[in-house]
Design a protein around this motif. Structure first.
Motif, mmCIF file in Angstrom:
data_model
loop_
_atom_site.group_PDB
_atom_site.id
_atom_site.type_symbol
_atom_site.label_atom_id
_atom_site.label_comp_id
_atom_site.label_asym_id
_atom_site.label_seq_id
_atom_site.Cartn_x
_atom_site.Cartn_y
_atom_site.Cartn_z
ATOM 1 N N ARG A 12 0.943 -1.271 -0.019
ATOM 2 C CA ARG A 12 0.032 -0.135 -0.003
ATOM 3 C C ARG A 12 1.042 1.149 0.017
ATOM 4 O O ARG A 12 0.586 2.289 -0.727
ATOM 5 C CB ARG A 12 -0.918 -0.015 1.269
ATOM 6 N N ALA A 13 1.969 1.255 0.750
ATOM 7 C CA ALA A 13 2.665 2.372 0.966
ATOM 8 C C ALA A 13 3.412 2.785 -0.258
ATOM 9 O O ALA A 13 3.864 4.001 -0.700
ATOM 10 C CB ALA A 13 4.076 2.192 2.090
ATOM 11 N N GLU A 14 3.450 1.747 -1.327
ATOM 12 C CA GLU A 14 4.233 1.984 -2.519
ATOM 13 C C GLU A 14 3.259 2.217 -3.875
ATOM 14 O O GLU A 14 3.656 2.267 -4.820
ATOM 15 C CB GLU A 14 5.146 0.819 -3.086
ATOM 16 N N LEU A 15 1.927 2.256 -3.344
ATOM 17 C CA LEU A 15 0.787 2.457 -4.429
ATOM 18 C C LEU A 15 1.262 3.446 -5.544
ATOM 19 O O LEU A 15 1.357 3.744 -6.693
ATOM 20 C CB LEU A 15 -0.382 2.544 -4.057
ATOM 21 N N ALA A 16 1.409 4.717 -4.709
ATOM 22 C CA ALA A 16 1.568 5.971 -5.560
ATOM 23 C C ALA A 16 2.655 6.028 -6.550
ATOM 24 O O ALA A 16 2.564 6.475 -7.438
ATOM 25 C CB ALA A 16 1.650 7.268 -4.696
ATOM 26 N N ARG A 17 3.587 5.438 -5.933
ATOM 27 C CA ARG A 17 5.051 5.032 -6.891
ATOM 28 C C ARG A 17 4.578 4.227 -7.903
ATOM 29 O O ARG A 17 4.983 4.438 -9.185
ATOM 30 C CB ARG A 17 6.281 4.679 -5.968
ATOM 31 N N ALA A 18 3.902 3.162 -7.662
ATOM 32 C CA ALA A 18 3.695 2.291 -8.774
ATOM 33 C C ALA A 18 2.663 2.803 -9.785
ATOM 34 O O ALA A 18 2.837 2.456 -10.864
ATOM 35 C CB ALA A 18 2.857 1.122 -7.949
ATOM 36 N N LEU A 19 1.924 3.657 -9.299
ATOM 37 C CA LEU A 19 0.992 4.324 -10.465
ATOM 38 C C LEU A 19 1.803 5.099 -11.177
ATOM 39 O O LEU A 19 1.622 5.146 -12.426
ATOM 40 C CB LEU A 19 -0.270 5.146 -9.780
ATOM 41 N N ASP A 20 2.740 5.892 -10.487
ATOM 42 C CA ASP A 20 3.684 6.687 -11.538
ATOM 43 C C ASP A 20 4.415 6.050 -12.441
ATOM 44 O O ASP A 20 4.386 6.548 -13.465
ATOM 45 C CB ASP A 20 4.517 7.495 -10.361
ATOM 46 N N VAL A 21 4.933 4.989 -11.888
ATOM 47 C CA VAL A 21 5.995 4.196 -12.831
ATOM 48 C C VAL A 21 4.873 3.718 -13.971
ATOM 49 O O VAL A 21 5.379 3.675 -15.032
ATOM 50 C CB VAL A 21 6.442 2.653 -12.171
#
Ligand code: ASP
Ligand code: MG
Length: 420
Positions: free
Chosen positions: A322-331
């Motif tokens: 969950r903590a990486e979701l924003a980064r994942a969406l960006d990638v």
């Protein structure tokens, strides 16, 4: 006589009164004639406080200096425990990471232990002196202070036990062992007498937060017998209440205990579900998705690829922390051209439920039983992953507690009244 490493967590070290209680336990082991080394955590909350100071000082802090700051919590508690032991008439001396030394990689804030020099520890044992070692810290080749990543003092303790060839590594914490599931959710959860390394690895990594996962991996590799037990409360004879032993599978097979098919059930609300719609159904499509995520160091856990639509495209669903979701969406957004999907849909109200047990290696039908038990309660399964000893399903998070309870009963794990 046994050689024992005793490790005390943050709640056990929070304040002088609790440190006295810890010292009394250490003294008792010494008086039983055992050779003892102690590994300690910082006082509960202290590491968070120190981390926040670093962030406040500069959001772009230098990890080398972060380590200097956050390693301080354990320096304080190791000195205080040595003082307290001395005051009780027990010979004791602290040994900081750089003094032994505990040599680590130079990956500051998440360093890995390379070697532990045992000369000083062996000398202390010969002198009948308790060595008190701050967990979580070590030293690079150049002599700079490192830390092992949050929760790392469990790993320090196991590493010290391995280096000293200890008979046991006792991890004292605020729970009295490893349970079949979270007792706050299922009051009929039972404390396990034994868990295998592999089961504990799965349970630790899927959200049963008793031990740092890395420490279990290390214990398995080095064959360190680990016991989890509470530092609060005593047996009637004034001894320690037995906890849970984490051991090799062979050791359990020899015991009289009837093995359950399923050992434990864990839940984890730290994942988020991502679906990419209309991904071209052709070779290389999934590589185009997961390659960039891996390059960004984002751990993908569950993956489901749906059957292709007539249009030659398919939906791909997966989970990330969950903590990486924003980064994942960006990638994913940046890789949109090379992947070629229509929409990204994400959902954070999901929960992963895992059933774990070495017994499932030799039994068919464990997954089927799980799906049926969930279906009977109208719980929809969003994604599935399995390993040799684990089945995990992703469900809506509102059903977490219900699912855990239903499965605990379905696999016959509920304590009977006399056993509870
Ligand atoms: N004090 C460190 C932390 O809070 C290490 C530990 O307690 O295991 O992460
Ligand atoms: Mg801990």
């Amino acid at each position: 006589m046994a050689r024992i490493v005793m490790k005390f967590g943050g709640t056990s070290m929070a304040g002088i009164e609790r440190i006295r209680n810890v010292a009394a336990r250490v003294k008792r082991e010494v008086e039983r004639g055992n050779e003892v080394a102690v590994v300690v955590s910082a006082m509960a909350g202290e590491t968070d406080r120190l981390v926040n100071f670093c962030r406040e000082a500069s959001p772009l802090y230098d990890p080398k200096e972060y380590d200097v700051v956050v390693a301080a919590g354990e320096q304080v508690t190791s000195g205080l425990l040595a003082i307290t032991l001395q005051a009780m008439g027990v010979k004791a001396r602290s040994w900081l990471g750089w003094q032994l030394p505990i040599a680590t990689s130079d990956a500051h804030a998440s360093a890995r232990i390379a070697t532990i020099d045992t000369d000083k520890l062996a000398q202390a044992m010969r002198d009948g002196e308790v060595a008190v070692i701050p967990g979580f810290q070590g030293m690079t080749e150049e002599g700079r202070v490192t830390t092992l990543g949050r929760g790392g003092s469990d790993t320090s303790a196991v590493a010290v036990a391995a280096a000293m060839k200890a008979d046991r590594c006792d991890i004292y914490t605020d729970v009295d062992g490893v349970y079949t599931t979270d007792p706050r959710i299922v009051p009929k959860a039972r404390k396990l007498q034994y868990v295998t390394y592999e089961e504990m690895l799965e349970l630790a990594s899927v959200g049963a937060k008793v031990l740092q996962t890395r420490s279990v991996g290390l214990a398995m590799k080095e064959r360190v017998r680990v016991q989890v037990l509470s530092s609060f409360g005593d047996a009637p004879d004034g001894g320690d209440l037995p906890g849970t032993m984490i051991v090799d599978e062979n050791e359990i097979e020899g015991s009289t205990m009837e093995r359950q098919l399923i050992t434990g059930i864990a839940h984890d609300k730290n994942e988020a579900k991502v679906t990419l719609t209309a991904v071209p159904d052709k070779p290389g499509a999934v590589a185009n998705i997961f390659g960039p995520l891996a390059d960004a160091n984002i751990n993908v856990d569950m993956i489901v690829q749906n059957v292709a639509h007539d249009t030659g495209s398919t939906d791909v669903t997966f989970t990330v922390p969950r903590a990486e979701l924003a980064r994942a969406l960006d990638v994913l957004d940046k890789a949109r051209g090379s992947i070629g999907f229509d929409k990204v849909v994400h959902d954070t109200s999901v929960s992963k439920i895992s059933v774990v047990g070495v017994g499932m290696r030799s039994h068919a039908g464990v997954a089927a039983q799980m799906f049926k038990a969930l279906a009977d309660r109208g719980i929809n399964v969003l994604a599935i992953t399995t390993s040799e000893i684990k089945v995990s399903v992703l469900i809506h998070e509102d059903y977490t507690e219900l699912a855990v309870r239903v499965l605990h009963t379905a696999y016959g794990l509920d304590a009977t009244d006399e056993a509870a």
